[in-house]
Design an enzyme around this catalytic site. Structure first.
Site, mmCIF file in Angstrom:
data_model
loop_
_atom_site.group_PDB
_atom_site.id
_atom_site.type_symbol
_atom_site.label_atom_id
_atom_site.label_comp_id
_atom_site.label_asym_id
_atom_site.label_seq_id
_atom_site.Cartn_x
_atom_site.Cartn_y
_atom_site.Cartn_z
ATOM 1 C CG ASP A 182 -4.446 4.693 5.030
ATOM 2 O OD1 ASP A 182 -3.651 5.241 5.537
ATOM 3 O OD2 ASP A 182 -4.770 3.633 5.008
ATOM 4 C CG HIS A 184 -2.944 4.727 0.904
ATOM 5 N ND1 HIS A 184 -4.305 4.704 0.381
ATOM 6 C CD2 HIS A 184 -2.930 3.690 1.732
ATOM 7 C CE1 HIS A 184 -4.749 3.562 0.676
ATOM 8 N NE2 HIS A 184 -3.527 2.794 1.759
ATOM 9 C CD GLU A 206 -2.736 2.770 -2.693
ATOM 10 O OE1 GLU A 206 -1.936 3.610 -2.917
ATOM 11 O OE2 GLU A 206 -2.161 1.528 -2.073
ATOM 12 C CE1 TYR A 256 -4.315 -1.569 0.345
ATOM 13 C CE2 TYR A 256 -3.317 -2.980 2.148
ATOM 14 C CZ TYR A 256 -4.264 -2.677 1.279
ATOM 15 O OH TYR A 256 -5.301 -3.569 0.989
#
Length: 371
Positions: free
Chosen positions: A270, A96, A118, A94
């Protein structure tokens, strides 16, 4: 390929990028897996468990980062980890990036090939690598909100389900996607008075059919948000624009009409958060108060239920990890357009348009990056 799995170092992050079972799958396909000592303790897996599945245990993160062609993690690399990344290496985790200019700058500088869970897509524009953590976070948001509502924790002192003769608490869920749906399910199960807001008529219809009279739906616009927020004891922020910063749907001015001790849970933190007063918190200090409203903005909520989260995550991330290990990352991305959507940074260039637009980078299309 040699694949590395370091121990997560973000505050109270207990998940791990690879389970022992995932290691077994990778080694059975002829790959070498290095795991940092203690990486799996948060999910109840010892070094011996990993060795039994074919992993080589390494003494520290630097050895793992220095010696492996692909790094598999859970959370975005912290500054000390970013300093160990290098050109030609694949980072699969991940990220972000849109609300995180420092991380983006470091990844660009490192030359690493960074693939973000993501933004990997699925059929119909779904986000299959984000979905299990969204399910966990949505369900946890109600647990966390219910706890924060307790008077001893600074909340209003409201039991979400009420009791006979006393009205239940009012829960407002902004966003009817995976997070919002799971939050509503939990809140309805507790007996709360639940209203879900969304802008997509098809989503509202689907939610209405599913919940029937157990939850209400409303179109999400400024007027309805302003009205509902004044009535709610618990507000869940569950909006998502893939890869981009979350819109600020609740302003500080709106907090003035909220009940003292009401709770905001920002699951979108996030991606920068969907409340104007949101700032990231940790499991160590999960809440803070603004204008008598309790804010819960933990940026890695699923980390608190690490075993459930890790196994749910590995179910969806492992197939792509295997594909990249077997074919090489370029061939894997060329062969799978959904995986290609996960490429955010490559060789000093930003390859995801929403991130480039948000942070002011030149955009390099993925098709050019893989050729």
């Amino acid at each position: 390929m040699r694949i590395g799995c370091p121990k997560e170092i973000k505050n109270h992050e207990y998940r791990v990028g690879l389970t022992p079972e995932s290691v077994r799958e990778l080694t059975a396909n002829g790959h070498e897996v290095w795991v940092e000592t203690g990486a799996g303790l948060g999910i109840g897996s010892t070094d011996a468990d990993y060795r039994a599945c074919g992993a080589t245990i390494q003494p520290d993160a630097k050895t793992v980062f220095d010696g492996c062609e692909m790094i598999v993690k859970v959370k975005e690399p912290q500054a000390v980890e970013r300093a160990m990344l290098r050109e030609g290496q694949v980072l699969y985790t991940y990220l972000h990036l849109a609300p995180d200019p420092e991380q983006t700058a470091d990844l660009v500088k490192s030359g690493v090939t960074a693939i973000a869970y993501e933004t990997v897509t699925g059929p119909g524009g779904s986000l299959p690598l984000l979905k299990p953590m969204s399910q966990v976070a949505g369900r946890m948001s109600i647990q966390a909100g219910a706890t924060a509502l307790e008077k001893a924790n600074g909340g209003r002192g409201v039991l979400l389900g009420g009791v006979p003769g006393v009205l239940p608490g009012r829960v407002m869920v902004i966003g009817g996607g995976v997070v919002g749906f799971n939050a509503a399910q939990m809140a309805v199960g507790l007996g709360a008075d639940v209203t879900i807001l969304d802008r997509d008529p098809e989503v509202l219809e689907r939610l209405g059919v599913h919940f029937e009279s157990r939850a209400k739906t409303r179109f999400s616009n400024q007027a309805n948000i302003e009205q509902m927020i004044c009535e709610a004891e618990l507000v869940i922020g569950a909006v998502l624009i893939p890869g981009a910063a979350a819109p600020k749907l609740v302003t500080r001015d709106m907090l003035k009409c909220m009940k003292p001790g009401a709770v905001l849970v920002d699951v979108a933190i996030d991606q920068g958060g969907c409340f104007e007063t949101s700032r990231p918190t940790t499991h160590a200090e999960p809440t803070y108060v603004v204008d008598e409203v309790v804010h819960y903005c933990v940026a890695n909520m699923p980390g608190a239920v690490a075993r459930t989260s890790t196994y749910a995550l590995n179910n969806v991330t492992l197939p792509h990890a295997l594909r990249m290990a077997n074919l090489g990352w370029k061939a894997a991305l060329k062969a799978n357009a959904h995986l290609a959507e996960g490429l955010n940074v490559h060789a000093g260039k930003v390859t995801y348009k929403a991130v480039a637009d948000e942070l002011g980078y030149d955009y390099l299309p993925v098709a050019e990056a893989v050729n």
